[in-house]
Scaffold this motif. Sequence first.
Motif, PDB file in Angstrom:
ATOM      1  N   LEU A 140      42.652  40.167  44.569  1.00 15.50           N
ATOM      2  CA  LEU A 140      43.675  39.506  44.079  1.00 15.50           C
ATOM      3  C   LEU A 140      43.491  38.148  44.549  1.00 15.50           C
ATOM      4  O   LEU A 140      43.709  37.307  43.793  1.00 15.50           O
ATOM      5  N   LEU A 190      41.685  40.908  34.515  1.00 19.44           N
ATOM      6  CA  LEU A 190      42.898  41.416  35.313  1.00 19.44           C
ATOM      7  C   LEU A 190      43.009  43.156  35.233  1.00 19.44           C
ATOM      8  O   LEU A 190      43.454  43.833  35.954  1.00 19.44           O
ATOM      9  N   GLY A 194      43.023  45.047  38.609  1.00 20.63           N
ATOM     10  CA  GLY A 194      44.015  45.529  39.134  1.00 20.63           C
ATOM     11  C   GLY A 194      43.895  46.957  39.765  1.00 20.63           C
ATOM     12  O   GLY A 194      44.430  47.374  40.532  1.00 20.63           O
TER      13      GLY A 194
END
Length: 370
Positions: A140, A190, A194
Motif C-alpha cells: 500500500l 492494484l 491488493g
Amino acid sequence: KQVTLSLIKADIGGFPGHVGIHPNLIEIGERELMNAKKKGDIIDYRVMKVGDDLQLLFYHQHGNDSPLIHELAWQTFKKAAKEAHRLRLYGAGQDLLTNAFSGNVKGMGPGVAELTFSLRPSEPVVAFMMDKTEPGAFNLPLYRIFADPFNTAGLVIDPSLQGGFVFEVWDIMKHTSVRLKTPEESYQLLALIGAKSRYVIKHVYPGPDHPKLNPEIPVASVSTEKLSQIAGEYVGKDDPVALIRCQSGLPALGEVLEPFALPYLVSGWMRGSHNGPIMPVSFDDANCTRFDGPPRIVAAGFQITEDQLVGPADLFKDPAFDEARKEASKIATYLRRQGPFEPHRLPLQDMEYTTLPQILNHLKDRFTTL
Ligand code: 13P
Ligand code: 13P
Ligand code: MG
Ligand code: MG
Ligand code: MG
C-alpha cells in the motif's frame, strides 16, 4: 562510483517474549560491524532494531548478493544467537533456519533489502523497518509513494516524475514475477497488490523515459525473498524492511513518509495471526507490547556520502504522526474487542501457526454427518 546498501535483519531472540531486543545483541552487532569497517570490508554501517528484530545496515561496494556481506551478516547473527541462548531470550536463533552458510542469506531465515546505485550529488535514503507483519505490508505505501498523486504531489508538479514508475511484483505462490507500469497499468497493479499475502512488491524502477535515472536500477527494494523461497509450506510473517531513495526525480522524503499518516491494516500481530493497524513510531517506541503489537514501523533517514552514512534521523519521532498513532490505538482497541473472530483473527490459511488440525483431530469422532 557504484555503492550498495544492504539491510539484513533477523529475529534471533526476543526480550522479553516477542516484544523487543536485548541490548547485548545490539552490542554484538556493533562490535562485529565495527571490525568489518576497520578491516575495510565495508564503508560504513548502522545497527538498528524494531521490536524483536536485529537490523544490520551495510554500506559497501560489493554489489547486491555479495557473499562477503551476506556471510558477515550471517556470522554476526550466529554470534548474537549464542548470546541469546545464554540469556534464554525468547525464540533464540528463531530466524537462523539452517546451520550451513552457502554464500547468501536468502532462504535461510534473515530478510534482505538491497540497492546498488551511483551516488547523486545529494543522496537521501530512508530505511523502513516493520515488526509483527509481512512484506506485503509495503504494497500500500509503495503504491501511494510512487503512483498516487493524492499522496505524492511530485507526480503532478515535477516534470521528471511524469513518466511514472515500474513495479516488480512477485507471486510468492507460483514463484513468478511481473512488471507493471504506472500510471498506465495502475488498475491491473492494484488488482494484484491488493492481495498482499500473495502478490508482493519487490522493487520499484524509474519509468523507461526518466530524464535523470537509469530505468534498470531499482529505487526501492523490499525484503520479499524469504517468503518466496519457502512458499508452499509454512511461511512466517517475516517482519519486513525496505530501502527507498528520495528526491531529485524521485518522490520527496516527505512524500515517502506521508502514507504512514494512515494506520492501514496489515496481517501479523499476535502469533502472526491477526489483522491490525500499522503504527509509525520513534526508535524509542519500537517495542511491540500491546497484544505483541500493534504492528510497528520505524523510519531511519540518511544522507549518504562517498565515505559515510550520515544519520540515522528518527523520522517518525514527530508530533505530526501523533494523530496516526492515536488512530492506530483506537483501531487496535476496536479490533481487540472481537477476540478470536475473523476478520480480526486471520482466516485459517493465513495464520502463522494454528493448532486447528490438532483440535479437529481431537474432535474427529464427535463430528456427525448432516
Ligand atoms: P524547502 O524550501 O524547505 O527547501 O522545501 C522544498 C521542497 O520541495 C519541500 O518538499
Ligand atoms: P515475531 O515474528 O516478531 O517473532 O512475532 C511472532 C509472534 O508470534 C508474536 O506474537
Ligand atoms: Mg520473535
Ligand atoms: Mg519480529
Ligand atoms: Mg513475525
